[in-house]
Enzyme design. Structure first.
Site, PDB file in Angstrom:
ATOM      1  N   ASP A 127       9.785  12.878  89.361  1.00 39.42           N
ATOM      2  CA  ASP A 127       8.456  12.412  88.987  1.00 39.42           C
ATOM      3  C   ASP A 127       7.554  13.621  89.146  1.00 39.42           C
ATOM      4  O   ASP A 127       7.496  14.319  90.235  1.00 39.42           O
ATOM      5  CB  ASP A 127       7.909  11.532  90.213  1.00 39.42           C
ATOM      6  CG  ASP A 127       6.593  10.989  90.528  1.00 39.42           C
ATOM      7  OD1 ASP A 127       5.636  11.435  89.498  1.00 39.42           O
ATOM      8  OD2 ASP A 127       6.204   9.896  90.905  1.00 39.42           O
ATOM      9  N   LYS A 165      -2.914   8.778  86.371  1.00 35.41           N
ATOM     10  CA  LYS A 165      -3.328   9.956  86.826  1.00 35.41           C
ATOM     11  C   LYS A 165      -3.875  10.796  85.806  1.00 35.41           C
ATOM     12  O   LYS A 165      -4.834  10.763  85.042  1.00 35.41           O
ATOM     13  CB  LYS A 165      -2.650  10.374  87.820  1.00 35.41           C
ATOM     14  CG  LYS A 165      -1.569   9.376  88.807  1.00 35.41           C
ATOM     15  CD  LYS A 165      -2.644   8.528  89.393  1.00 35.41           C
ATOM     16  CE  LYS A 165      -2.058   7.872  90.757  1.00 35.41           C
ATOM     17  NZ  LYS A 165      -0.910   6.948  90.263  1.00 35.41           N
TER      18      LYS A 165
END
Length: 403
Positions: free
Chosen positions: A186, A211
């Site tokens: 991630d 994001k």
């Protein structure tokens, strides 16, 4: 010529990858294909297993032109052969776990992970007959000891949410290769601009696209980038069978944001550096964790592994009671920074996280892992996502809030 096979720079790639003038209208901007189905000119089957890379569009759960455009753009920015976009970052994580793990398999997960991933690994995977081990990925000896003959996947995160700990991806990759396991990472905090995960040996790089890639806080999505054969398996399993597909409208919004990602990440990092420097010099702040600071315990690894330090700062202001008090002052006094969850937006966001709650909501760490986490996290953390505002305005806002 509107397409080229020549390598391009990061800004050119972010703007043009996956895009071309609309063949029907020659519109320069990509269209939004808000259609669930597409007219077929052939007689064909109705199984995901019949699909090939050359299959025409038939149904938007299988594939959609606007989503495919975004997938090509993110793959190009990450430097991978292919990308699967999903409905959220958690859908991206589950795409990895449920495509490449089966009952009887073993997975190793970073002992500090995004809470949703930690809870999935702690509560759901064992229910499916998948064994889970949690390891501090900075301890390579512990990681090597945790690997078993049935280990199929090692899943890590760097920088780690929310404590900013880094994972040496090249070193972890070497262990995964030796074990014949896949390595997934991630890399949301770093964004595709911040790390060359392919060069570091990562097989599957996932992002919460909500994001930095989107960058504007107005769309939720996820992505997994990797080799074409791996992404193809996830497309059948996670997208078509599990159904966690991305809306074409959200894909269009995100592609518009992604076009400025390299430019934004430069500004994010510059602003974060200025804010981190100010926080570290302020006597009211007891600790600052940011990869761009020489005081970061893994500053050498950050310089070696990251080409952009991003804009995620964790800092402490004393004990838990002080942290809660300052959090209340932030809610009441801040005029620019939003007291809110999430990160990577053009607006700055901050949130206080109690260490006890973080430990209990993730893997319920015990013993040595709990001690290591508390040593890193202290008695509570403010997680600050530095946006694109003028740093001096953010500093003034923090100064008001700290009191």
């Amino acid at each position: 010529m509107h397409k080229t096979n020549r390598p391009t720079g990061p800004m050119t790639t972010a703007i043009h990858a996956g895009e071309a003038p609309d063949p029907a209208t020659l519109a320069s901007a990509p269209p939004i294909h808000m259609s669930s189905t597409f007219v077929s000119e052939d007689i064909s089957g109705f199984s995901a297993h019949d699909l090939t890379p050359d299959s025409p569009y038939a149904y938007s759960r299988w594939a959609n032109p606007t989503v495919a455009m975004l997938e090509a753009k993110i793959a190009a920015m990450q430097g991978t052969e292919a990308c699967l976009c999903t409905a959220s970052g958690m859908a991206a994580a589950t795409a990895i776990f449920f495509t490449f793990l089966s009952a009887g398999d073993h997975v190793i997960v970073s002992d500090v992970s995004y809470a949703g991933v930690a809870e999935l690994a702690r509560d759901t995977l064992p229910r499916m007959g998948i064994s889970v081990s949690t390891v501090d990925m900075t301890d390579l000896e512990a990681l090597a000891a945790a690997i078993r003959p049935d280990t199929r996947l090692i899943h890590t995160e760097t920088p780690v949410n929310p404590i900013g700990r880094l994972t040496d991806l090249a070193a972890v990759s070497a262990l995964a290769r030796q074990a014949g396991a896949l390595l997934s990472c991630d890399a949301t905090f770093a964004s595709p601009i911040g790390m060359d995960t392919v060069a570091l040996g990562v097989d599957l790089t996932m992002h919460s696209v909500t994001k930095y890639i989107c960058g504007h806080g107005d769309a939720v999505a996820g992505a997994v980038c990797g080799r074409a054969n791996l992404v193809s398996k996830m497309r059948v399993e996670a997208a078509i069978h599990h159904g966690g597909v991305l809306s074409p409208f959200n894909a269009w919004l995100i592609a518009r944001g992604a076009a400025t990602l390299p430019l934004r990440m430069k500004a994010h990092a510059a602003g974060a550096q200025a804010v981190a420097d100010w926080l570290e010099a302020d006597p009211r702040v007891t600790r600052v964790i940011y990869p761009g600071l020489p005081s970061h315990p893994q500053a050498d690894l950050a310089a070696r592994q990251m080409s952009n330090m991003s804009a995620m700062i964790s800092f402490q202001v004393g004990d838990a009671a002080t942290g809660e008090r300052i959090a209340r002052q932030m809610i009441e006094r801040m005029e620019i920074i939003h007291y809110a969850v999430s990160l990577g937006h053009h607006r700055s966001l901050i949130f206080w996280m109690g260490t006890q709650g973080l430990m209990d909501s993730s893997f319920r760490l015990e013993g040595r892992q709990r001690e290591a986490y508390r040593a890193f996290a202290g008695d509570g953390i403010f997680r600050l996502s530095v946006g694109l505002e003028d740093p001096e305005d953010l500093i003034a806002d923090l100064d008001r809030a700290l009191g």
